[in-house]
Design an enzyme around this catalytic site. Structure first.
Site, PDB file in Angstrom:
ATOM      1  N   THR A 180       0.845  -1.195   0.000  1.00 22.43           N
ATOM      2  CA  THR A 180       0.000   0.000   0.000  1.00 22.43           C
ATOM      3  C   THR A 180       0.881   1.245   0.000  1.00 22.43           C
ATOM      4  OG1 THR A 180      -1.825  -1.099   1.127  1.00 22.43           O
ATOM      5  CG2 THR A 180      -1.720   1.296   1.340  1.00 22.43           C
ATOM      6  N   SER A 187       2.046   5.179  -2.224  1.00 27.63           N
ATOM      7  CA  SER A 187       2.280   5.758  -3.540  1.00 27.63           C
ATOM      8  C   SER A 187       3.275   4.944  -4.361  1.00 27.63           C
ATOM      9  CB  SER A 187       2.771   7.206  -3.393  1.00 27.63           C
ATOM     10  OG  SER A 187       3.970   7.260  -2.625  1.00 27.63           O
ATOM     11  N   ASP A 208       6.397  -4.105  -1.319  1.00 28.96           N
ATOM     12  CA  ASP A 208       5.750  -3.010  -0.604  1.00 28.96           C
ATOM     13  C   ASP A 208       6.730  -1.854  -0.464  1.00 28.96           C
ATOM     14  OD1 ASP A 208       3.845  -1.599   0.787  1.00 28.96           O
ATOM     15  OD2 ASP A 208       3.576  -3.091   2.375  1.00 28.96           O
ATOM     16  N   LYS A 252       7.110   1.537   8.555  1.00 26.25           N
ATOM     17  CA  LYS A 252       6.011   1.558   7.619  1.00 26.25           C
ATOM     18  C   LYS A 252       4.751   2.021   8.343  1.00 26.25           C
ATOM     19  CE  LYS A 252       5.303  -1.812   4.831  1.00 26.25           C
ATOM     20  NZ  LYS A 252       4.975  -0.785   3.804  1.00 26.25           N
ATOM     21  N   GLY A 253       3.761   2.408   7.553  1.00 24.20           N
ATOM     22  CA  GLY A 253       2.494   2.801   8.151  1.00 24.20           C
ATOM     23  C   GLY A 253       2.092   4.228   7.877  1.00 24.20           C
ATOM     24  N   GLU A 285      -0.127  -4.949   6.262  1.00 24.97           N
ATOM     25  CA  GLU A 285       1.157  -5.086   5.572  1.00 24.97           C
ATOM     26  C   GLU A 285       2.092  -6.028   6.324  1.00 24.97           C
ATOM     27  OE1 GLU A 285       1.429  -0.692   3.420  1.00 24.97           O
ATOM     28  OE2 GLU A 285       2.175  -0.948   5.458  1.00 24.97           O
TER      29      GLU A 285
END
Length: 260
Positions: free
Chosen positions: A33, A35, A89, A102-103, A111
């Site tokens: 997930t 851009s 990812d 991440k997040g 994820e």
């Protein structure tokens, strides 16, 4: 709409497109997930349509699921797929030990589950995400809504014991209302500045009542693909401890309409 990518988006795009070269026919894939991951999904869709590539995707968010379906990529749940061959990812930060934050998109719970259910994880990012030490990017922590202020206080106490006394903790917002994850939870962002022991901090955070999962990814990433604004792509491999450099293929133009 402009047909040109910004320098930052170009760097993300070439990293994403290079990572899709690792995908083989018949693979079961975790689809990240964010851009950069969106560029990856679009490139994967191109391969599915143009090459007849047969893959199955497990999205890590409702947003990625919708994009994958638009691109013609077969989508299933993790339960239906079972174990995955590969997850690709993005990351908000990656250090020299292949540790990640991440997040930023609020999807790190799914994820992390998907990455943990994969034989390998490839992280794609622009060169600015490559850091000497994690922590400048706020660390996301997903918490249940019930008693979230108590959880926030417990987080503050835990951070003080880890050398982060006074670190700000903010509840993530979506405009005027709190951001809600796909699982119906809040996200608390920890503004730490610098994380000295990511592994130990991750363990401490996940012991706090109300915490669902934190955004530190430890021992999950196998390969990092970093794109740079000048067209350079760096590929770091954790197993071999090697780094190789390539140039984005000038004969394979980027479809700007698809990739913006």
């Amino acid at each position: 709409m402009s047909t040109e990518l910004s320098p930052a988006d170009f760097a993300k795009c070439i990293a994403a497109r290079r990572a899709v070269d690792f995908i083989e026919d018949g693979m079961r894939l975790g689809l990240g997930t964010g851009s950069t991951a969106a560029f990856m999904v679009r490139r994967l869709g191109e391969r599915v349509r143009e090459e007849g590539l047969k893959v199955t995707g497990v999205p890590t968010s409702s947003r990625t699921a919708a994009l994958a379906r638009e691109e013609g990529i077969p989508v299933v749940t993790l339960e239906e797929a079972g174990w995955l061959d590969l997850t690709i990812d993005g990351a908000d930060e990656v250090d020299g030990d292949f540790q990640l934050i991440k997040g930023g998109g609020g999807a790190h719970l799914q994820e992390k589950i998907v990455a943990s259910a994969s034989d390998r994880m490839i992280v794609i990012a622009d060169g600015a995400k490559d850091v000497a030490r994690l922590g400048v990017f706020p660390l996301p922590v997903e918490v249940i809504c019930f008693g979230w202020q108590t959880t926030q206080k417990l987080l503050s106490e835990a951070l003080e014991g880890r050398g982060h006394a006074g670190a700000a903790i903010t509840r993530r917002m979506a405009g005027e209302t709190p951001f809600i994850s796909d699982e119906g939870n809040f996200i608390l962002d920890l503004h730490l500045g610098q994380i000295h022991d990511a592994r130990a901090l991750s363990l401490v955070l996940n012991q706090i009542p109300g915490v669902v999962e934190n955004g530190l990814f430890i021992d999950l990433c196998d390969i990092v693909v970093l794109g740079h604004e000048d067209g350079l792509v760096r590929i770091r491999d954790r197993a071999s401890r090697t780094t190789r450099e390539e140039r984005a293929d000038p004969d394979r133009p980027i479809n700007a309409f698809a990739d913006i």
